[in-house]
Design a protein around this motif. Sequence first.
Motif, mmCIF file in Angstrom:
data_model
loop_
_atom_site.group_PDB
_atom_site.id
_atom_site.type_symbol
_atom_site.label_atom_id
_atom_site.label_comp_id
_atom_site.label_asym_id
_atom_site.label_seq_id
_atom_site.Cartn_x
_atom_site.Cartn_y
_atom_site.Cartn_z
ATOM 1 N N ILE A 55 0.853 -1.191 0.000
ATOM 2 C CA ILE A 55 0.000 0.000 0.000
ATOM 3 C C ILE A 55 0.891 1.244 0.000
ATOM 4 N N ASP A 56 0.635 2.125 -0.961
ATOM 5 C CA ASP A 56 1.406 3.358 -1.111
ATOM 6 C C ASP A 56 0.480 4.541 -0.838
ATOM 7 N N ILE A 57 0.574 5.070 0.374
ATOM 8 C CA ILE A 57 -0.292 6.179 0.773
ATOM 9 C C ILE A 57 -0.053 7.396 -0.114
ATOM 10 N N GLU A 58 1.183 7.677 -0.432
ATOM 11 C CA GLU A 58 1.485 8.835 -1.285
ATOM 12 C C GLU A 58 0.817 8.687 -2.649
ATOM 13 N N TYR A 59 0.800 7.479 -3.182
ATOM 14 C CA TYR A 59 0.117 7.225 -4.453
ATOM 15 C C TYR A 59 -1.372 7.538 -4.317
ATOM 16 N N LEU A 60 -1.981 7.071 -3.235
ATOM 17 C CA LEU A 60 -3.410 7.341 -3.008
ATOM 18 C C LEU A 60 -3.679 8.842 -2.915
ATOM 19 N N LEU A 61 -2.849 9.550 -2.159
ATOM 20 C CA LEU A 61 -3.042 10.996 -2.000
ATOM 21 C C LEU A 61 -2.861 11.736 -3.321
ATOM 22 N N ALA A 62 -1.925 11.289 -4.125
ATOM 23 C CA ALA A 62 -1.639 11.973 -5.385
ATOM 24 C C ALA A 62 -2.656 11.636 -6.471
ATOM 25 N N ASN A 63 -3.251 10.448 -6.418
ATOM 26 C CA ASN A 63 -4.094 9.993 -7.517
ATOM 27 C C ASN A 63 -5.581 9.899 -7.188
ATOM 28 N N THR A 64 -5.969 10.328 -6.021
ATOM 29 C CA THR A 64 -7.389 10.361 -5.654
ATOM 30 C C THR A 64 -7.785 11.827 -5.527
ATOM 31 N N GLU A 65 -8.599 12.286 -6.462
ATOM 32 C CA GLU A 65 -8.976 13.693 -6.514
ATOM 33 C C GLU A 65 -9.594 14.161 -5.192
ATOM 34 N N GLY A 66 -8.995 15.185 -4.608
ATOM 35 C CA GLY A 66 -9.515 15.794 -3.394
ATOM 36 C C GLY A 66 -9.050 15.152 -2.103
ATOM 37 N N LEU A 67 -8.421 13.982 -2.189
ATOM 38 C CA LEU A 67 -8.034 13.270 -0.965
ATOM 39 C C LEU A 67 -6.940 14.001 -0.198
ATOM 40 N N ARG A 68 -5.950 14.533 -0.900
ATOM 41 C CA ARG A 68 -4.871 15.239 -0.199
ATOM 42 C C ARG A 68 -5.409 16.467 0.531
ATOM 43 N N ASP A 69 -6.286 17.237 -0.116
ATOM 44 C CA ASP A 69 -6.873 18.411 0.539
ATOM 45 C C ASP A 69 -7.671 18.000 1.765
ATOM 46 N N TRP A 70 -8.471 16.932 1.610
ATOM 47 C CA TRP A 70 -9.274 16.452 2.739
ATOM 48 C C TRP A 70 -8.360 16.014 3.867
ATOM 49 N N TRP A 71 -7.308 15.281 3.568
ATOM 50 C CA TRP A 71 -6.389 14.779 4.577
ATOM 51 C C TRP A 71 -5.685 15.925 5.302
ATOM 52 N N ASP A 72 -5.261 16.943 4.548
ATOM 53 C CA ASP A 72 -4.611 18.101 5.167
ATOM 54 C C ASP A 72 -5.561 18.820 6.116
ATOM 55 N N LYS A 73 -6.818 19.007 5.700
ATOM 56 C CA LYS A 73 -7.809 19.652 6.578
ATOM 57 C C LYS A 73 -8.063 18.810 7.813
ATOM 58 N N TYR A 74 -8.170 17.503 7.618
ATOM 59 C CA TYR A 74 -8.398 16.602 8.745
ATOM 60 C C TYR A 74 -7.252 16.696 9.748
ATOM 61 N N ARG A 75 -6.034 16.672 9.242
ATOM 62 C CA ARG A 75 -4.863 16.745 10.127
ATOM 63 C C ARG A 75 -4.802 18.077 10.860
ATOM 64 N N GLU A 76 -5.168 19.160 10.181
ATOM 65 C CA GLU A 76 -5.171 20.481 10.833
ATOM 66 C C GLU A 76 -6.206 20.523 11.950
ATOM 67 N N ASN A 77 -7.403 19.985 11.688
ATOM 68 C CA ASN A 77 -8.431 19.924 12.731
ATOM 69 C C ASN A 77 -7.966 19.055 13.892
ATOM 70 N N ASN A 78 -7.306 17.949 13.592
ATOM 71 C CA ASN A 78 -6.800 17.069 14.633
ATOM 72 C C ASN A 78 -5.709 17.772 15.438
ATOM 73 N N LYS A 79 -4.903 18.587 14.766
ATOM 74 C CA LYS A 79 -3.851 19.337 15.455
ATOM 75 C C LYS A 79 -4.461 20.262 16.501
ATOM 76 N N LYS A 80 -5.539 20.932 16.129
ATOM 77 C CA LYS A 80 -6.210 21.835 17.062
ATOM 78 C C LYS A 80 -6.755 21.072 18.258
ATOM 79 N N GLN A 81 -7.296 19.887 18.023
ATOM 80 C CA GLN A 81 -7.819 19.066 19.104
ATOM 81 C C GLN A 81 -6.692 18.631 20.044
ATOM 82 N N ILE A 82 -5.571 18.240 19.474
ATOM 83 C CA ILE A 82 -4.417 17.834 20.276
ATOM 84 C C ILE A 82 -3.925 19.007 21.116
ATOM 85 N N GLU A 83 -3.856 20.199 20.513
ATOM 86 C CA GLU A 83 -3.432 21.392 21.252
ATOM 87 C C GLU A 83 -4.343 21.654 22.442
ATOM 88 N N GLU A 84 -5.653 21.513 22.236
ATOM 89 C CA GLU A 84 -6.610 21.734 23.322
ATOM 90 C C GLU A 84 -6.423 20.703 24.435
#
Length: 108
Positions: A55-84
């Motif tokens: 399984i190549d996560i980078e391949y999935l992120l690069a070749n699935t339309e919108g997945l990288r943007d969704w993942w980045d937003k998810y990680r940013e939201n998770n970062k805020k939760q961790i900070e809290e």
Amino acid sequence: MPRKAASANSGEETKKDTDPLLDIPIKKSEDEIGKLNRMLASVLNYLSDDEVEEIDIEYLLANTEGLRDWWDKYRENNKKQIEEEIKKSLGSLSLEELESIREQIKGK
């Protein structure tokens, strides 16, 4: 003169117009559900492909339309939760523990 309870309900009505899990408007939420369904289908197609040996996560992120943007937003939201969570836990730490954490942060 105090306001009637209707003003308190107006906030609830606004909340009903948003998706409680994603905190986005319902109409936008329906579009997001369609996008998420397409991304999920693409990922599951990749995962179920018998020819894929590793399984190549980078391949999935690069070749699935919108997945990288969704993942980045998810990680940013998770970062805020961790900070809290960290902020809430700081009050229970000893002075020595706090000083140790401060030194670790300064070292980075």
